[in-house]
Motif scaffolding. Structure first.
Motif, PDB file in Angstrom:
ATOM      1  N   VAL A  58       5.133  10.641  -7.829  1.00 47.35           N
ATOM      2  CA  VAL A  58       5.900  12.122  -8.339  1.00 47.35           C
ATOM      3  C   VAL A  58       5.142  13.030  -9.361  1.00 47.35           C
ATOM      4  O   VAL A  58       5.550  13.680  -9.896  1.00 47.35           O
ATOM      5  N   ALA A  59       3.270  12.173  -8.844  1.00 46.59           N
ATOM      6  CA  ALA A  59       2.576  13.337  -9.682  1.00 46.59           C
ATOM      7  C   ALA A  59       2.728  14.707  -8.571  1.00 46.59           C
ATOM      8  O   ALA A  59       2.619  14.857  -7.785  1.00 46.59           O
ATOM      9  N   VAL A  60       1.857  15.605  -9.455  1.00 45.98           N
ATOM     10  CA  VAL A  60       1.739  17.006  -9.230  1.00 45.98           C
ATOM     11  C   VAL A  60       0.532  17.512  -8.884  1.00 45.98           C
ATOM     12  O   VAL A  60      -0.756  17.219 -10.024  1.00 45.98           O
ATOM     13  N   TYR A  61      -0.299  17.554  -7.533  1.00 46.55           N
ATOM     14  CA  TYR A  61      -1.575  18.109  -7.893  1.00 46.55           C
ATOM     15  C   TYR A  61      -1.768  19.221  -7.517  1.00 46.55           C
ATOM     16  O   TYR A  61      -0.729  19.842  -6.560  1.00 46.55           O
ATOM     17  N   PRO A  62      -2.720  19.906  -8.406  1.00 45.12           N
ATOM     18  CA  PRO A  62      -2.821  20.970  -7.988  1.00 45.12           C
ATOM     19  C   PRO A  62      -3.589  21.533  -6.590  1.00 45.12           C
ATOM     20  O   PRO A  62      -4.486  20.481  -5.968  1.00 45.12           O
ATOM     21  N   PHE A  63      -3.621  22.212  -6.088  1.00 47.93           N
ATOM     22  CA  PHE A  63      -3.743  23.521  -5.384  1.00 47.93           C
ATOM     23  C   PHE A  63      -5.358  23.792  -5.797  1.00 47.93           C
ATOM     24  O   PHE A  63      -6.217  24.049  -6.906  1.00 47.93           O
ATOM     25  N   TRP A 121      17.007  -1.672  -9.141  1.00 48.33           N
ATOM     26  CA  TRP A 121      15.506  -1.391  -9.253  1.00 48.33           C
ATOM     27  C   TRP A 121      14.773  -0.593  -9.809  1.00 48.33           C
ATOM     28  O   TRP A 121      14.591  -0.060  -8.624  1.00 48.33           O
ATOM     29  N   GLU A 122      14.341  -0.239 -10.363  1.00 45.21           N
ATOM     30  CA  GLU A 122      13.694   0.990 -10.477  1.00 45.21           C
ATOM     31  C   GLU A 122      12.524   0.827 -10.839  1.00 45.21           C
ATOM     32  O   GLU A 122      12.398   0.401 -12.166  1.00 45.21           O
ATOM     33  N   LEU A 123      11.402   0.899  -9.583  1.00 40.01           N
ATOM     34  CA  LEU A 123      10.030   0.153 -10.504  1.00 40.01           C
ATOM     35  C   LEU A 123       9.137   1.557 -10.741  1.00 40.01           C
ATOM     36  O   LEU A 123       9.097   2.057  -9.730  1.00 40.01           O
ATOM     37  N   ASN A 124       8.634   2.010 -11.221  1.00 39.82           N
ATOM     38  CA  ASN A 124       7.552   3.449 -11.812  1.00 39.82           C
ATOM     39  C   ASN A 124       5.827   2.756 -11.521  1.00 39.82           C
ATOM     40  O   ASN A 124       5.206   2.803 -12.577  1.00 39.82           O
ATOM     41  N   PRO A 125       5.520   1.555 -10.358  1.00 40.92           N
ATOM     42  CA  PRO A 125       3.708   1.347 -10.631  1.00 40.92           C
ATOM     43  C   PRO A 125       2.624   3.136 -10.389  1.00 40.92           C
ATOM     44  O   PRO A 125       3.539   3.538  -9.500  1.00 40.92           O
ATOM     45  N   SER A 126       1.972   2.942 -11.102  1.00 41.95           N
ATOM     46  CA  SER A 126       1.427   4.090 -10.977  1.00 41.95           C
ATOM     47  C   SER A 126       1.691   5.163 -11.242  1.00 41.95           C
ATOM     48  O   SER A 126       3.125   5.638 -12.662  1.00 41.95           O
ATOM     49  N   HIS A 127       1.539   6.882 -10.843  1.00 39.95           N
ATOM     50  CA  HIS A 127       2.494   7.701 -10.246  1.00 39.95           C
ATOM     51  C   HIS A 127       3.786   7.513  -9.401  1.00 39.95           C
ATOM     52  O   HIS A 127       3.516   8.726  -8.926  1.00 39.95           O
ATOM     53  N   TRP A 128       3.836   6.347  -9.297  1.00 40.63           N
ATOM     54  CA  TRP A 128       4.914   6.258  -7.812  1.00 40.63           C
ATOM     55  C   TRP A 128       6.379   5.785  -8.377  1.00 40.63           C
ATOM     56  O   TRP A 128       6.855   5.284  -9.384  1.00 40.63           O
ATOM     57  N   LYS A 164       0.633  -1.061  -0.227  1.00 44.57           N
ATOM     58  CA  LYS A 164       0.191   0.162  -0.137  1.00 44.57           C
ATOM     59  C   LYS A 164       0.767   1.455  -0.143  1.00 44.57           C
ATOM     60  O   LYS A 164       1.488   1.507   0.911  1.00 44.57           O
ATOM     61  N   LEU A 165       0.360   2.518  -1.539  1.00 47.18           N
ATOM     62  CA  LEU A 165       1.325   3.198  -1.220  1.00 47.18           C
ATOM     63  C   LEU A 165       0.330   4.695  -0.624  1.00 47.18           C
ATOM     64  O   LEU A 165      -0.895   4.298  -1.148  1.00 47.18           O
ATOM     65  N   THR A 166       1.355   5.663  -0.239  1.00 51.55           N
ATOM     66  CA  THR A 166       0.113   6.588   0.361  1.00 51.55           C
ATOM     67  C   THR A 166       0.577   8.014   0.285  1.00 51.55           C
ATOM     68  O   THR A 166       2.296   7.813   0.463  1.00 51.55           O
ATOM     69  N   SER A 167      -0.178   8.890  -0.670  1.00 52.48           N
ATOM     70  CA  SER A 167       0.114   9.883  -0.737  1.00 52.48           C
ATOM     71  C   SER A 167      -0.697  10.978   0.236  1.00 52.48           C
ATOM     72  O   SER A 167      -2.161  10.551   0.219  1.00 52.48           O
ATOM     73  N   TYR A 168      -0.798  12.465  -0.379  1.00 50.23           N
ATOM     74  CA  TYR A 168      -2.001  13.372  -0.235  1.00 50.23           C
ATOM     75  C   TYR A 168      -1.781  14.597  -1.598  1.00 50.23           C
ATOM     76  O   TYR A 168      -0.348  15.180  -1.855  1.00 50.23           O
ATOM     77  N   ASN A 169      -2.726  14.668  -1.495  1.00 54.44           N
ATOM     78  CA  ASN A 169      -2.778  15.559  -2.351  1.00 54.44           C
ATOM     79  C   ASN A 169      -3.027  17.753  -2.175  1.00 54.44           C
ATOM     80  O   ASN A 169      -2.653  16.775  -1.036  1.00 54.44           O
ATOM     81  N   GLY A 170      -3.173  18.110  -2.899  1.00 57.60           N
ATOM     82  CA  GLY A 170      -2.942  19.603  -2.537  1.00 57.60           C
ATOM     83  C   GLY A 170      -3.629  20.176  -1.330  1.00 57.60           C
ATOM     84  O   GLY A 170      -3.514  21.040  -0.679  1.00 57.60           O
ATOM     85  N   TRP A 171      -4.842  19.254  -0.793  1.00 57.26           N
ATOM     86  CA  TRP A 171      -5.993  19.899  -0.196  1.00 57.26           C
ATOM     87  C   TRP A 171      -5.607  18.764   0.917  1.00 57.26           C
ATOM     88  O   TRP A 171      -6.543  19.029   1.948  1.00 57.26           O
ATOM     89  N   GLY A 172      -4.906  18.123   1.200  1.00 55.83           N
ATOM     90  CA  GLY A 172      -4.249  16.930   2.534  1.00 55.83           C
ATOM     91  C   GLY A 172      -5.331  15.754   2.156  1.00 55.83           C
ATOM     92  O   GLY A 172      -5.092  14.849   3.443  1.00 55.83           O
ATOM     93  N   GLN A 173      -6.011  15.418   1.129  1.00 57.62           N
ATOM     94  CA  GLN A 173      -6.721  14.098   0.910  1.00 57.62           C
ATOM     95  C   GLN A 173      -5.650  13.349   1.222  1.00 57.62           C
ATOM     96  O   GLN A 173      -4.864  13.425   0.473  1.00 57.62           O
ATOM     97  N   GLU A 174      -5.715  11.859   1.787  1.00 59.71           N
ATOM     98  CA  GLU A 174      -5.172  10.620   1.581  1.00 59.71           C
ATOM     99  C   GLU A 174      -5.668   9.805   0.313  1.00 59.71           C
ATOM    100  O   GLU A 174      -6.477   9.676   0.422  1.00 59.71           O
TER     101      GLU A 174
END
Length: 109
Positions: A104-109, A80-87, A38-48
């Motif tokens: 590595v995705a860019v999330y707008p505010f 090894w560099e692996l890029n699942p989805s935008h990671w 499971k990979l977790t990140s947060y967008n520009g609004w703080g949503q998980e």
């Protein structure tokens, strides 16, 4: 670096760089470790945002040399560099250690 040798070196020249002839962690082993992770990140609004790695997310990979800095020195690690989805995930081919796991995705505010 490729199976045919070093492809590019930019910047500093590391005369004594050691590249192991055999990977202790094969790409198949690396993929098996990552499937279901499971990979977790947060967008520009703080949503998980969560992403579960599926086998089909790991079809493309490449071997890279990553400049890893620990407390006392710079180490050139073969990964090894692996890029699942935008990671981007970098896994050491000798130790299996995950050195980079970043969205590595860019999330707008």
């Amino acid at each position: 670096a490729t199976a045919n040798g070093v492809h590019h070196i930019f910047g500093h020249w590391y005369q004594n760089a050691y590249i192991p002839q055999v990977d202790q962690v094969t790409v198949e082993l690396a993929k098996s470790v990552l499937v279901g992770r499971k990979l977790t990140s947060y967008n520009g609004w703080g949503q998980e945002l969560n992403h579960i790695i599926a086998e089909e997310n790991l079809a493309e990979y490449r071997k890279v040399i990553y400049p890893f800095t620990n407390e006392t020195q710079l180490e050139l690690r073969v990964c090894w560099e692996l890029n699942p989805s935008h990671w981007q995930i970098l896994m050491d081919t000798t130790t299996g250690e995950i050195l980079v796991e970043q969205d590595v995705a860019v999330y707008p505010f």
